[in-house]
Motif scaffolding. Structure first.
Motif: not given
Lengths: 244, 647
Positions: A20-21, A24-25, A27
């Protein structure tokens, strides 16, 4: 819509990045790099990104894959450089190719892992591996979203061996370090390197004094010979045939 | 002497803790410098979990300001969760910075930013893990200077034993001045040891060094006086004010974390200070005067901040953002600039008037509609006069109806409970107001499908506010009122179903009250709580009221005071308050008069639009209101197409 497939690495301290981290990074990196990413239709449009199975949090990887859809054509190598610069060092974009036929997921059914076991003598690890491979079934337990469950860690293992390296990473101060090369089929429930390590504990009582350091070296299609074929190879061939 | 990274040891522990990514650094915007190439080294700490601490603007600004100095190194450290704390103790891994994983103990300064007093126990954990003696008096020249900043430092007396110094007010220039003093002292070979460097800091007259002040008490427990115990330090220590925010356009390179944090946006402070005069609001009182950042600087910061960070959300922050003199042009200009992008803009909208909805409309042009929040703060007209929140019930209903008829389906309303002179009736009026909001909203929207959320915070009297003399209500009274309110909201089932109700229990507020207005004796309570396992007191799952009460009962009777004495006791005009020697610029006589005005329900205007009412800040701090309009407009951005490929 142009589709591009990327191979990227999670290295060093940033191997603790969860999927998940990373998402986000990634995107944010698309925006930083000015990538003309395509969006899904609908009330809340999402960028067109699809991930192949991600390595567990805390495990390094040299072979993570994803595919993105773009609104306009870009040069894959320029895209690679731009995205790599837009991500923190340690999240490194290694390769970008135009997507060919078929899906990335269909080309991935196995992974090769490297497991470093500091303070474990190679011979000790070798005995445990031999016992593990000799067992028809090795039941291990893991916490899953459904609670603690028990499953076989043996059947999915294609090969497992202790390898010798001329200069193992932590043997500098006379501390031994066993290195295991492991090939596992991607099955459900997933058998991960830590499940195999649990298996070594179950069959041979192997208890590494410090946490193992695990890296995914490759993902792809398993051949009959037990080798793993790079999932981007077909795309690269496609480029060769169709030209730019 | 170089300092090595503790990462190899830490790395062994990370697979065994939750969310290890928060401890590894690697953020965009993070800076790692060569230790030996720098002369003054700061460890900046936000004493809470990484997910809360990383987005903190204060730390990000100071981090960038310091690291821009070639010979200065600044790194960050956050509180580690109890799972990692236990492992670090077991394996001897010290408190570390996330940038280069250097031990905090090796730095020249440990600068702690206290947004809330509930971080005090976490400071003790960090000092303990760092191997720094908990009490200032036990430290030597080998240890970092433990420096407190942030709003809580306007009364650092409860932590006076643990810190070496405190800075009041804006930090941008203060950190550079402190750096200069330390640089010089180190170049001279650290003459006079720790006392000498603290003395040099104290002589600036704007850095408070508690050890140079003695507190005497009266037999009844009140403070008799706080006086310097040496001739060369000032009687009062003044706050800092950074003027001209356009000259300090930070953060330029915001820290963008890999871990999930509470805010994931580029935040730009559009002005600092507030003179609305809400009497409960410490931030509004201690950050005067209002200093606006110009519309063009804001536009530039947003552009560069987004390009650098890759964020898709922008927050236009301040204590009351709709009050910026050019907020209309700013919102429409930014909305236009980012109309064809996925960037969403938000304004913490708390002002209760229709203008706020115009702004929100403007910001949601590209279809991304953010929530609307209004803060009447008090339920009744009477209590709103007491707290100087000038908004009528009709204003509120009209505003909310406008929101519903413009397509919003949900609004949030903020209130406080436990305000001075508050009665059950004042609180019950919140229910009436919420009912009316839903009734009028349904009519305006033409549908039953609308909601409002009522959020209630507990009032905590804060130093340097007109309510600094006020008594707190007990948790029993607060909880009783909240229960009544909940019943009143649900007394009408149809309306009640459309109203969400959120609140905090009274117990944590009482402890926050103890820490906010405490004196040096409260330090013993903090230490006792910490020794009994107190950590992360801002988190309901970690906070233990029982532990705090027990610590008060263990420590305070011997000192002639108790928990009630600090919290539910009203102070008299003549009482020396623990922070009287710390100068926020506010004239104590004015504060007292405002407190009296409050009790006679007399309102105070805003000095931006009416004549100065002599709160005292501008003349004593030599500052002035800095507001626009500048008359400038934001120009359309030239779209940059194509990949940004580094050279």
């Amino acid at each position: 819509m142009q589709r591009i497939r990327l191979r990227y690495a999670k290295r060093g301290p940033l191997r603790f990045t969860s999927h998940r981290d990373f998402a986000r990074a990634f995107e944010r990196a698309l925006r930083r790099a000015g990538v003309p990413i395509a969006f899904s239709q609908g009330f809340t449009p999402h960028p067109k990104i699809s991930y192949a199975s991600a390595a567990p949090t805390g495990v390094g990887s040299e072979a993570e894959y994803l595919e993105i859809g773009l609104q306009s054509q870009v040069d894959p190598e320029q895209l690679r450089i731009a995205l790599d610069a837009a991500l923190s060092p340690g999240l490194d974009v290694l390769e970008a190719v135009r997507a060919g036929e078929g899906s990335l997921a269909d080309r991935i059914d196995a992974s090769r892992w490297r497991i470093e076991l500091p303070e474990v003598a190679p011979a000790t690890a070798g005995d445990a591996v031999t016992a593990f491979l000799a067992a028809p079934e090795v039941l291990v337990e893991r916490m899953t979203k459904q609670g603690r469950r028990s499953f076989d860690a043996r059947a999915a293992v294609v090969s497992c061996m202790v390898v010798a390296e001329p200069d193992p990473p932590s043997e500098a101060g006379g501390v031994p370090c066993a290195i295991i090369d492991l090939v596992v089929r991607q099955v459900t429930p997933a058998v991960r390197p830590d499940d195999v390590l649990s298996g070594l504990r179950v069959v041979a009582g192997l208890e590494p004094p410090v946490p193992a350091r695990v890296t995914r070296l490759a993902q792809g299609t398993l051949t009959a010979q037990g080798e793993i074929v790079d999932p981007l190879e077909a795309d690269r061939e496609g480029v060769g045939i169709g030209g730019r | 002497m170089s300092v090595s990274s503790v990462f190899p040891q830490l790395e062994q522990l990370l697979p065994r803790v939750s969310k290890p990514i928060q401890y590894v650094g690697g953020e965009l915007g993070a800076v790692v410098k060569d230790w030996d190439a720098t002369t003054v080294r700061w460890a900046l700490m936000y004493p809470d979990a990484y997910e809360v601490g990383l987005p903190n603007q204060g730390v990000q600004i100071l981090y960038e300001v310091l690291n821009e100095q070639p010979d200065v190194l600044a790194e960050r450290t956050y509180s580690v969760w109890p799972d990692l704390e236990a492992l670090m103790k077991e394996h001897g891994v010290p408190q570390f910075t996330v940038d280069a994983h250097r031990p905090v103990r090796a730095f020249d300064v440990l600068g702690l930013s206290f947004a809330t007093e509930l971080g005090y126990t976490n400071m003790l954990s960090a000092l303990d893990l760092a191997g720094i003696p908990l009490e200032s008096g036990d430290r030597t020249v080998e240890h970092p200077i433990v420096l407190a900043g942030g709003h809580a430092s306007f009364n650092p007396e409860p932590i006076a034993d643990f810190i070496d110094a405190a800075v009041l007010g804006d930090g941008e220039e203060a950190v550079l001045e402190i750096t200069g003093i330390i640089r010089e002292w180190k170049a001279e070979g650290c003459p006079g040891g720790r006392d000498e460097i603290l003395l040099r800091l104290a002589r600036t007259e704007s850095i408070y060094v508690p050890r140079f002040y003695d507190v005497d008490y009266l037999p009844d427990g009140r403070i008799q006086r706080v006086v310097p115990n040496r001739p060369d330090v000032p009687f009062r220590v003044a706050k800092r004010t950074t003027m001209d925010l356009d000259a300090w356009p930070y953060p330029k390179k915001p820290l963008v974390p890999l871990a999930e944090t509470v805010h994931e946006r580029y935040a730009v402070e559009i002005f600092r200070g507030c003179t609305r005069g809400c009497r409960f609001c410490q931030a509004g009182m201690i950050t005067r005067p209002v200093r606006e950042r110009s519309i063009t600087t804001v536009g530039q910061m947003v552009k560069e901040g987004l390009e650098f960070s890759g964020y898709s959300e922008v927050g236009l922050l301040s204590l009351s953002s709709a009050d910026h003199s050019e907020i209309g042009d700013m919102c429409s200009g930014l909305a236009q600039q980012y109309a064809d992008t996925n960037v969403s803009l938000s304004l913490p909208s708390t002002r209760v008037d229709a203008f706020n909805i115009d702004l929100a409309q403007e910001l949601s042009r590209n279809g991304r509609r953010t929530g609307l929040t209004f803060a009447p703060e008090g339920g009744s007209e009477r209590i709103r006069k007491v707290i100087n929140k000038m908004v009528t019930k009709e204003d509120l209903i009209r505003t909310v109806v406008t929101a519903y008829s413009n397509g919003w389906r949900q609004v949030k309303l903020y209130f406080m409970c436990g305000l001075p002179s508050e009665t059950d009736e004042d609180v019950l009026e919140i229910a009436e107001m919420a009912h009316e909001v839903i009734r009028a909203g349904r009519e305006a929207a033409g549908t039953k499908d609308i909601r409002c959320t009522v959020s209630i915070g507990g009032f905590v009297p804060k130093p340097h506010t007109p309510f600094q003399w006020a008594k707190m209500d007990t948790p029993e009274v607060i909880d009783g009122r909240l229960k009544m309110l909940k019943q009143a909201i649900n007394s009408d089932r149809s309306l009640g179903r459309a109203i969400g109700f959120r609140y905090h229990d009274g117990e944590p507020s009482l402890i926050e009250g103890l820490l906010s207005r405490g004196d040096r004796r409260v330090g013993k309570v903090i230490r006792e709580v910490w020794e009994q396992g107190g950590r992360f007191d801002g988190w309901s799952e970690h906070f233990s009221f029982v532990r705090w009460v027990a610590a008060c009962e263990t420590v305070l009777p011997g000192l002639g005071v108790d928990l009630d004495w600090y919290t539910t006791r009203e102070r008299e005009e003549a009482e020396v308050l623990p922070w009287d020697h710390l100068d926020s610029g506010l004239d104590k006589d004015w504060l007292w008069q405002d407190w009296q005005d409050s009790m006679s329900e007399f309102e105070q205007d805003d000095c931006r639009w009416t004549p100065c009412f002599d709160c005292g800040v501008c003349p004593s701090m030599d500052t002035e209101i800095q507001i626009g309009p500048t008359g400038k407009k934001l120009l359309p951005l030239t779209p940059v197409n194509g990949l940004r490929v580094p050279a």
